[in-house]
Design a protein around this motif. Structure first.
Motif, PDB file in Angstrom:
ATOM      1  N   ILE A   5       4.908  12.725  11.157  1.00  0.00           N
ATOM      2  CA  ILE A   5       5.611  11.790  10.278  1.00  0.00           C
ATOM      3  C   ILE A   5       4.817  10.497  10.148  1.00  0.00           C
ATOM      4  N   GLN A   6       4.683  10.033   8.913  1.00  0.00           N
ATOM      5  CA  GLN A   6       3.991   8.784   8.605  1.00  0.00           C
ATOM      6  C   GLN A   6       5.024   7.768   8.139  1.00  0.00           C
ATOM      7  N   ILE A   7       4.907   6.526   8.611  1.00  0.00           N
ATOM      8  CA  ILE A   7       5.772   5.433   8.146  1.00  0.00           C
ATOM      9  C   ILE A   7       4.875   4.406   7.469  1.00  0.00           C
ATOM     10  N   ARG A   8       5.250   4.040   6.238  1.00  0.00           N
ATOM     11  CA  ARG A   8       4.467   3.058   5.491  1.00  0.00           C
ATOM     12  C   ARG A   8       5.386   2.305   4.541  1.00  0.00           C
ATOM     13  N   GLU A   9       4.859   1.222   3.955  1.00  0.00           N
ATOM     14  CA  GLU A   9       5.627   0.499   2.955  1.00  0.00           C
ATOM     15  C   GLU A   9       5.739   1.346   1.692  1.00  0.00           C
ATOM     16  N   ALA A  10       6.903   1.254   1.047  1.00  0.00           N
ATOM     17  CA  ALA A  10       7.128   1.980  -0.197  1.00  0.00           C
ATOM     18  C   ALA A  10       6.232   1.419  -1.294  1.00  0.00           C
ATOM     19  N   ILE A  11       5.839   2.300  -2.206  1.00  0.00           N
ATOM     20  CA  ILE A  11       5.065   1.914  -3.381  1.00  0.00           C
ATOM     21  C   ILE A  11       5.806   2.425  -4.619  1.00  0.00           C
ATOM     22  N   PRO A  12       5.562   1.813  -5.770  1.00  0.00           N
ATOM     23  CA  PRO A  12       6.317   2.190  -6.969  1.00  0.00           C
ATOM     24  C   PRO A  12       6.319   3.686  -7.285  1.00  0.00           C
ATOM     25  N   SER A  13       5.241   4.379  -6.995  1.00  0.00           N
ATOM     26  CA  SER A  13       5.192   5.815  -7.298  1.00  0.00           C
ATOM     27  C   SER A  13       6.104   6.647  -6.381  1.00  0.00           C
ATOM     28  N   VAL A  60      11.446  -5.997   2.366  1.00  0.00           N
ATOM     29  CA  VAL A  60      10.470  -4.937   2.604  1.00  0.00           C
ATOM     30  C   VAL A  60      11.203  -3.605   2.593  1.00  0.00           C
ATOM     31  N   MET A  61      10.519  -2.562   2.144  1.00  0.00           N
ATOM     32  CA  MET A  61      11.063  -1.210   2.195  1.00  0.00           C
ATOM     33  C   MET A  61      10.008  -0.302   2.816  1.00  0.00           C
ATOM     34  N   LEU A  62      10.405   0.358   3.888  1.00  0.00           N
ATOM     35  CA  LEU A  62       9.539   1.331   4.538  1.00  0.00           C
ATOM     36  C   LEU A  62      10.060   2.727   4.242  1.00  0.00           C
ATOM     37  N   VAL A  63       9.132   3.665   4.131  1.00  0.00           N
ATOM     38  CA  VAL A  63       9.519   5.064   3.976  1.00  0.00           C
ATOM     39  C   VAL A  63       8.888   5.870   5.105  1.00  0.00           C
ATOM     40  N   ALA A  64       9.618   6.859   5.568  1.00  0.00           N
ATOM     41  CA  ALA A  64       9.098   7.825   6.534  1.00  0.00           C
ATOM     42  C   ALA A  64       8.870   9.117   5.768  1.00  0.00           C
ATOM     43  N   LEU A  65       7.682   9.660   5.909  1.00  0.00           N
ATOM     44  CA  LEU A  65       7.321  10.872   5.186  1.00  0.00           C
ATOM     45  C   LEU A  65       6.959  11.988   6.150  1.00  0.00           C
ATOM     46  N   ASP A  66       7.461  13.178   5.870  1.00  0.00           N
ATOM     47  CA  ASP A  66       7.022  14.391   6.543  1.00  0.00           C
ATOM     48  C   ASP A  66       6.254  15.153   5.477  1.00  0.00           C
ATOM     49  N   LYS A  67       4.961  15.155   5.618  1.00  0.00           N
ATOM     50  CA  LYS A  67       4.059  15.604   4.562  1.00  0.00           C
ATOM     51  C   LYS A  67       4.294  14.708   3.351  1.00  0.00           C
ATOM     52  N   GLU A  69       7.354  14.614   1.657  1.00  0.00           N
ATOM     53  CA  GLU A  69       8.793  14.402   1.467  1.00  0.00           C
ATOM     54  C   GLU A  69       9.260  13.142   2.201  1.00  0.00           C
ATOM     55  N   ILE A  70      10.015  12.292   1.482  1.00  0.00           N
ATOM     56  CA  ILE A  70      10.615  11.125   2.118  1.00  0.00           C
ATOM     57  C   ILE A  70      11.825  11.602   2.919  1.00  0.00           C
ATOM     58  N   ILE A  71      11.801  11.291   4.207  1.00  0.00           N
ATOM     59  CA  ILE A  71      12.876  11.727   5.104  1.00  0.00           C
ATOM     60  C   ILE A  71      13.612  10.546   5.714  1.00  0.00           C
ATOM     61  N   GLY A  72      13.147   9.326   5.415  1.00  0.00           N
ATOM     62  CA  GLY A  72      13.796   8.136   5.923  1.00  0.00           C
ATOM     63  C   GLY A  72      13.410   6.915   5.115  1.00  0.00           C
ATOM     64  N   ILE A  73      14.353   5.982   5.032  1.00  0.00           N
ATOM     65  CA  ILE A  73      14.117   4.698   4.369  1.00  0.00           C
ATOM     66  C   ILE A  73      14.659   3.615   5.290  1.00  0.00           C
TER      67      ILE A  73
END
Length: 174
Positions: A5-13, A60-67, A69-73
């Motif tokens: 899982i990767q956590i990063r700041e959300a981007i418009p796309s 700020v908005m962070l997203v957690a991604l599994d591959k 797919e966003i799995i957390g905000i």
């Protein structure tokens, strides 16, 4: 699984994937303030909101991604209103399949780190959580949030009025 899982700041796309995540979690649990109606936003509106968040020093908005797919905000919402500019309102949503994996802790740590960073003007973080959501309440207490109030009938879910807790944490120097 958590190490993928990767956590990063959300981007418009991310807008479409964000809306899909919100629609999914809205029906997974009764802990959200939205239900089956979902977020009620267009992809264009969500894209514009993310663009504004990226440009902000109180939000700020962070997203957690599994591959892919966003799995957390995880978000901190601030305001530019001068008398309230020091307050950030926190919200976290995690897909049910990922509960119990410490993802909430990881996301909250990153939010607090951002709020304490040099570009943030926040001095108070606050959140609301349903009193019955014991897992989330334990997480927030572990992270240093204090219970300020219990709001009777703070939310209505499936015809039942439920209590909501207001919790806060003071950050930074005054």
């Amino acid at each position: 699984m958590i190490d993928t899982i990767q956590i990063r700041e959300a981007i418009p796309s991310d807008a479409e994937k964000l809306l899909n995540h919100l629609k999914k979690i809205a029906i997974e649990t009764g802990f959200m303030t939205m239900g089956i109606e979902g977020p009620g936003k267009s992809i264009e509106t969500e894209t514009q909101e993310i663009e504004a968040i990226v440009a902000s020093d109180v939000t700020v908005m962070l997203v957690a991604l599994d591959k892919e797919e966003i799995i957390g905000i995880a978000e901190i919402h601030g305001t530019n209103r001068p008398k309230l500019r020091h307050i950030g309102d926190i919200s976290i949503s995690i897909a049910k399949d990922y509960w119990g994996m410490r993802l909430g802790t990881m996301m909250m740590e990153k939010l607090i780190e951002w709020a304490n960073g040099p570009s943030s003007s926040l001095k108070r973080l606050e959140l609301t959580v349903q009193a019955r959501n014991e897992r989330a309440r334990r997480l927030y207490e572990k992270m240093g949030f204090n219970l300020e109030a219990i709001m009777p009938r703070g939310v209505k879910d499936e015809g039942m009025y439920l209590d909501v807790c207001l919790m806060s944490m003071m950050i930074g120097e005054i």
